[in-house]
Structures are given as C-alpha cells and as structure tokens.
Scaffold this motif. Structure first.
Motif, PDB file in Angstrom:
ATOM      1  N   GLY A 138      -7.274 -11.518   4.751  1.00 33.66           N
ATOM      2  CA  GLY A 138      -6.285 -10.522   5.158  1.00 33.66           C
ATOM      3  C   GLY A 138      -6.820  -9.420   6.026  1.00 33.66           C
ATOM      4  O   GLY A 138      -6.301  -8.298   5.989  1.00 33.66           O
ATOM      5  N   VAL A 139      -7.877  -9.698   6.812  1.00 33.24           N
ATOM      6  CA  VAL A 139      -8.409  -8.680   7.723  1.00 33.24           C
ATOM      7  C   VAL A 139      -7.307  -8.286   8.711  1.00 33.24           C
ATOM      8  O   VAL A 139      -6.713  -9.129   9.379  1.00 33.24           O
ATOM      9  CB  VAL A 139      -9.633  -9.208   8.477  1.00 33.24           C
ATOM     10  CG1 VAL A 139     -10.151  -8.159   9.458  1.00 33.24           C
ATOM     11  CG2 VAL A 139     -10.730  -9.605   7.492  1.00 33.24           C
ATOM     12  N   GLY A 140      -7.006  -7.007   8.786  1.00 32.17           N
ATOM     13  CA  GLY A 140      -5.950  -6.530   9.663  1.00 32.17           C
ATOM     14  C   GLY A 140      -4.584  -6.526   9.010  1.00 32.17           C
ATOM     15  O   GLY A 140      -3.627  -5.961   9.556  1.00 32.17           O
ATOM     16  N   ALA A 141      -4.467  -7.136   7.835  1.00 37.46           N
ATOM     17  CA  ALA A 141      -3.192  -7.176   7.107  1.00 37.46           C
ATOM     18  C   ALA A 141      -3.065  -5.931   6.225  1.00 37.46           C
ATOM     19  O   ALA A 141      -4.049  -5.233   5.959  1.00 37.46           O
ATOM     20  CB  ALA A 141      -3.122  -8.442   6.262  1.00 37.46           C
ATOM     21  N   PRO A 142      -1.848  -5.647   5.734  1.00 39.05           N
ATOM     22  CA  PRO A 142      -1.647  -4.444   4.904  1.00 39.05           C
ATOM     23  C   PRO A 142      -2.397  -4.464   3.576  1.00 39.05           C
ATOM     24  O   PRO A 142      -2.715  -3.412   3.043  1.00 39.05           O
ATOM     25  CB  PRO A 142      -0.125  -4.434   4.671  1.00 39.05           C
ATOM     26  CG  PRO A 142       0.442  -5.274   5.757  1.00 39.05           C
ATOM     27  CD  PRO A 142      -0.581  -6.322   6.045  1.00 39.05           C
ATOM     28  N   ALA A 143      -2.657  -5.655   3.027  1.00 33.96           N
ATOM     29  CA  ALA A 143      -3.272  -5.730   1.694  1.00 33.96           C
ATOM     30  C   ALA A 143      -4.429  -6.726   1.687  1.00 33.96           C
ATOM     31  O   ALA A 143      -4.320  -7.813   1.105  1.00 33.96           O
ATOM     32  CB  ALA A 143      -2.231  -6.108   0.652  1.00 33.96           C
ATOM     33  N   PRO A 144      -5.552  -6.395   2.314  1.00 34.16           N
ATOM     34  CA  PRO A 144      -6.697  -7.315   2.328  1.00 34.16           C
ATOM     35  C   PRO A 144      -7.334  -7.428   0.950  1.00 34.16           C
ATOM     36  O   PRO A 144      -7.171  -6.551   0.093  1.00 34.16           O
ATOM     37  CB  PRO A 144      -7.653  -6.662   3.324  1.00 34.16           C
ATOM     38  CG  PRO A 144      -7.320  -5.209   3.266  1.00 34.16           C
ATOM     39  CD  PRO A 144      -5.840  -5.147   3.030  1.00 34.16           C
TER      40      PRO A 144
END
Length: 547
Positions: A138-144
């Motif tokens: 989830g790099v760059g996602a809201p919940a890594p």
C-alpha cells in the motif's frame, strides 16, 4: 527403661521405613519422568521439520533479561517455517493431557521473571523465523501496512519501511524486541497517547494455538482469538506473523539537520509536571509527536546517564542547574519535521507550545536527530552499558499503570518516601489516553479512567551485592511499593504482570478473567503454552494455581 528403649527403637525403625519408602517413591517418580522424557525425546527427534530441535546447547534459553530465573528446557526448536512450530505443538497436543511437556515462545529473551522459559519443555526460538521476508504493502495508499514474522525485530521493520518513506505508528522505547513479544503484552512508548499501544495498530495475525492449529485472525476472522492474543501473555497461541499499520515517516529537511526536534525541560513540582503532560496529550493541535517523562530522585546531577545526553546543545545555565537534593521531574517531548514544513515556522510553533508550560525556564535542553536515531536511542545506552559489563545484570523492574486520579498520591508516597535513589536506572512516568486502547484485547488497564500513567521503575541490581543496590533489597522495595498502593486503594495495574496465585491473577484481570479462562480452555486446553507466566497449571486441564 527397657520399655522406653524399645519404644525409641521402634520409632527409629518406623522412621527408617518411612524414609526408605519416601526415597523409593521419589526414585520411582524420577525413573518414570526419565522414561517419559526419554520417550518424548525419541518421538520429537522423529518429527519431520524444516528447521531443527536442539537437545544439547539449551542453556542460553534458560536465562532472560531479568537475570533472576533459570529454567533449563528439554530442547530448543529453531523453526524455519510456521509448520515447524505447528508440528511440534500438535505433536505434544496428541500426547494428551498427561504429558508434562510445555512450550514457551522466546524472542530476544527480554522478559523479567522467566516468562519465556520452561523447565523440561520446548523453547521456540522465534528469531529463527526472521528469514521470512518483510513485505510492505500500500505504498502511496491511505492505509499502508507491513507483513512481518512474529520473530522479526522492530528495528529491522523500521529499517525496511523507511526505504518506502513509511514507519509503524506505535513503538516501544527499545526496538531490539520481537513483534510477537511486544504484541503479547501491549507495546507502549511516547507515541501511545496519540496512536495507542502497538496492539491497537495491528490489522491481522497468524497464530499457532495450543492444539497446533494455524489460524489467521483479524477483526472479521476468528476475532475472539485475535483480541485474546493481543496482550494475552502468550496464553492462547504463538504469533507467527502480523500485519502492522504504517504511516508516512518524517523525511530529512536539510543535509546536516535531523527530522526530529528532541527536547527536555525540568520541574520541581510533580503536580505541575503531570498537569503539563496531561495538557499536551489532550491537545487537539498535535503540538508534539512524542511525550514522556522521568523522575530524578535526590540527585544533584541533571540528567539520568542511562539515556542519551544532549551535550552538544546544552545551554550553560541548564548544564549548571542543581537540584540541591530535591526531586526533579523531566518532561521529554519530540516534534517530527517533514520536507513540506518550513523549519523556522515549526520552531516558532514549538517555542510557543513550550511557552505555555510551567517548567523551570532555565532548564531547556534541545537537539535535532534523525528519526531513526531518535527511535533507536536506547540502543546507544545499551552499547555503553555492555562495554562496561553492566547490561547482563539482574533487572528487578517494576512496571505499573496508575490511574490519573491517584497519581499525585502515588508520587507522594513512592517518589517522596519509598524510592530514595535512582542512580541504577531510570524511573519513567508519562500519561496515555485509554480511548486509544481496545478494551476487547486481553491487555488490562486501570478501570473507569480516561487517562492513566505508565510508571516504570527500571532499576538494575549490582550482582552479588547485599546492600540497597542488591537484587534482594530492590525486590523488597518493589514489594513495599505494591503494598503501599494496595493499602491506599490506588487501583493500579501491573504492566508485564507477575503473580503466582489464582486470587492475584483473578484480581489483576478483574472483569476480563472469565473471558481469559474461557479462551484458555478453547485455544490451549492442556495449558501447554507460556508456562513461565505462572497463570495456569499443566497438571490438569485449565487449572489456575490455587491461592
């Protein structure tokens, strides 16, 4: 006289008979146990494992950081996969309830009272699972998040996640501990006021139960096991994998500057010190990212040498400040910077936040370090102590959770009367918000208080000493603190608890006790796991120690 002499001879003969019978009985028991262990060794050696069982070099697993208890195991498992852990536990489970074998998961052996030990059982060296690769998602996602082995060290997780500009949200003060070890307790540090303990920042677990089952669990899947294992002192299963929540890590501002502004200020009054700490953790404007504190008792030196000094930027007036034998209370805070932050603006905001506090104005210590240096600060002190031969000594530590409403009374009774010197280790004191803790977990906190304090009295003993710095005297002092708290009805709870009777454990868990026993019966009915916690007895199915 003849009758008396005959009676004496008869009594002696009876005593000899009883003694001989006792010796014979003990010999039979010892022989039976030896046969059982011999049979157990043979069956264990026949198990098909990717890793291996060690039966000879087991002495390192008989010690821990507390350096007070030594229980020699039968064998040490060096697993290379979760199936190794499951195979050994399942094998012992299949032996039935009469088997005397128990299993203890061991990370870095940082327990204090033999909690990761087992006498004549199997110790599982969890660090052997480290080869399972860390995976950041989830790099760059809201919940890594990151998937890690239960035997992985938090310091290694920090190194790997920083490569992606990420880091776990919550920490312990010491990062050279395993994930499974801290999640089995709670995992608390100066970030807990905002993010909660480490157990509040876990999405999913892989657990091997006391039946040898490999189960994935989360809020939605096997939720009873999920909440039970978190803070469950290893009683319901062994954590072999965990999914940890991440957040963006502070990034470097300039080439020669750090990402963390780290400060300390001093107080002479505990009430003012506590009031400012509570104000900071209750603030909605994110004034600081880390808030802790510690106590210096009857010392004329300024800073506790156990922790990293701020020497490069100590103001002259602060370095020359003397306590004149009075207690000092040190508030320790940190602010994380990011690239988008303007340094001069952030410094002004920090200055404003400090101006609102009531510390001694001449005692501001400040420095800037990298994020990694700040989080791994205790390791620096560890290296210094190791070089002096002062690390592997007895550590009769006492960790307590004290209700906010009674913390001033605790401070007066303990810091004012019972503790007379803190030269052999720090006394850490800081508040956390209960709203950040999930009450469904097995972890226990003071009841009906929104804010409670961690008080960690981390004294190291001088080996062989019979004086006040000896382990026996420190243990007696700890007991005085507990007795004072009990008599005063302070309602505190032990963190990293240690009890020996059913009554004490029932009192500790309070309303959670029935659920704790139920989960033990469901997931480890033969009371095989974590015997070093001394909660349940292997002699019968889920039989707590009698009081």
């Amino acid at each position: 006289m003849n009758n008396l002499h005959a009676c004496c001879l008869l009594r002696k003969r009876n005593m000899l008979i009883v003694r001989s019978f006792t010796i014979l009985l003990l010999s039979c028991i010892a022989f039976k146990l030896a046969c059982c262990f011999s049979s157990s060794i043979s069956s264990l050696k026949a198990l098909p494992l990717v890793g291996h069982l060690e039966f000879e070099d087991v002495h390192p697993a008989s010690k821990d950081f507390g350096n007070r208890y030594q229980l020699l195991p039968l064998a040490v498992l060096h697993p290379k996969s979760v199936s190794d852990v499951a195979s050994v536990i399942r094998h012992i489970w299949m032996m039935g309830p009469h088997s005397q074998l128990t299993v203890a998961a061991r990370g870095r052996g940082h327990s204090l009272q033999g909690q990761a030990q087992t006498r004549n059982g199997i110790v599982i060296r969890m660090e052997s699972l480290q080869h399972q690769k860390l995976k950041v998602h989830g790099v760059g996602a809201p919940a890594p998040f990151v998937d890690v082995s239960g035997g992985e060290l938090w310091i290694n997780i920090l190194h790997e996640t920083l490569k992606y500009g990420l880091a776990p949200k919550s920490w312990t003060d010491y990062l050279h501990l395993t994930v499974g070890g801290t999640l089995s307790n709670a995992g608390i540090s100066g970030q807990a006021f905002r993010h909660g303990p480490q157990i509040s920042n876990v999405h999913q677990l892989e657990v091997v139960t006391g039946k040898g089952e490999i189960l994935n669990c989360s809020e939605r899947q096997n939720s009873d096991l999920f909440h039970g294992v978190l803070g469950g002192l290893g009683q319901f299963g062994i954590i072999t994998r965990a999914r940890i929540a991440l957040e963006p890590a502070p990034t470097m501002l300039y080439v020669n500057n750090g990402q963390v502004k780290w400060m300390r200020v001093l107080y002479l009054d505990f009430a003012a010190f506590a009031r400012d700490q509570e104000r900071l953790i209750s603030s909605d404007d994110d004034k600081f990212d880390y808030i802790e504190g510690f106590v210096i008792i009857n010392r004329t030196g300024l800073l506790d040498s156990w922790r990293l000094s701020f020497t490069p930027e100590d103001p002259i007036e602060a370095s020359q400040f003397k306590s004149d034998g009075r207690n000092l209370y040190c508030l320790e805070v940190a602010k994380y910077f990011n690239n988008e932050d303007k340094k001069d603006v952030m410094n002004q905001e920090v200055k404003k936040s400090l101006f609102e506090l009531s510390y001694i104005s001449s005692t501001l210590f400040s420095t800037e370090v990298t994020y990694e240096e700040f989080l791994d600060r205790v390791h620096v002190s560890e290296m210094k102590l190791r070089s002096k031969g002062q690390w592997e000594v007895p550590h009769p530590w006492l960790n307590l959770l004290v209700p906010r409403s009674r913390v001033n009374e605790f401070a007066k009774g303990v810091f004012g009367n019972i503790l007379t010197d803190t030269s052999n280790g720090p006394v850490i004191v800081y508040p956390v918000n209960k709203s950040k803790w999930d009450n469904r977990s097995s972890a226990v906190t003071p009841e009906e208080e929104e804010i409670f304090y961690l008080v960690a009295i981390l004294t190291s003993a001088v080996p062989g000493s019979t004086g006040l710095d000896g382990v026996d005297q420190i243990v007696k002092r700890n007991q005085r603190i507990l007795e004072f708290s009990e008599a005063a009805g302070l309602g505190l709870k032990q963190y990293l608890p240690h009890y020996t009777t059913r009554h004490e454990w029932r009192s500790h868990f309070g309303p959670k006790w029935d659920d704790f026993v139920r989960r033990k019966s469901r997931y480890d009915p033969f009371a095989m796991l974590a015997p070093g916690q001394r909660i349940f007895d292997k002699a019968s199915l889920v039989s707590p120690h009698s009081s």
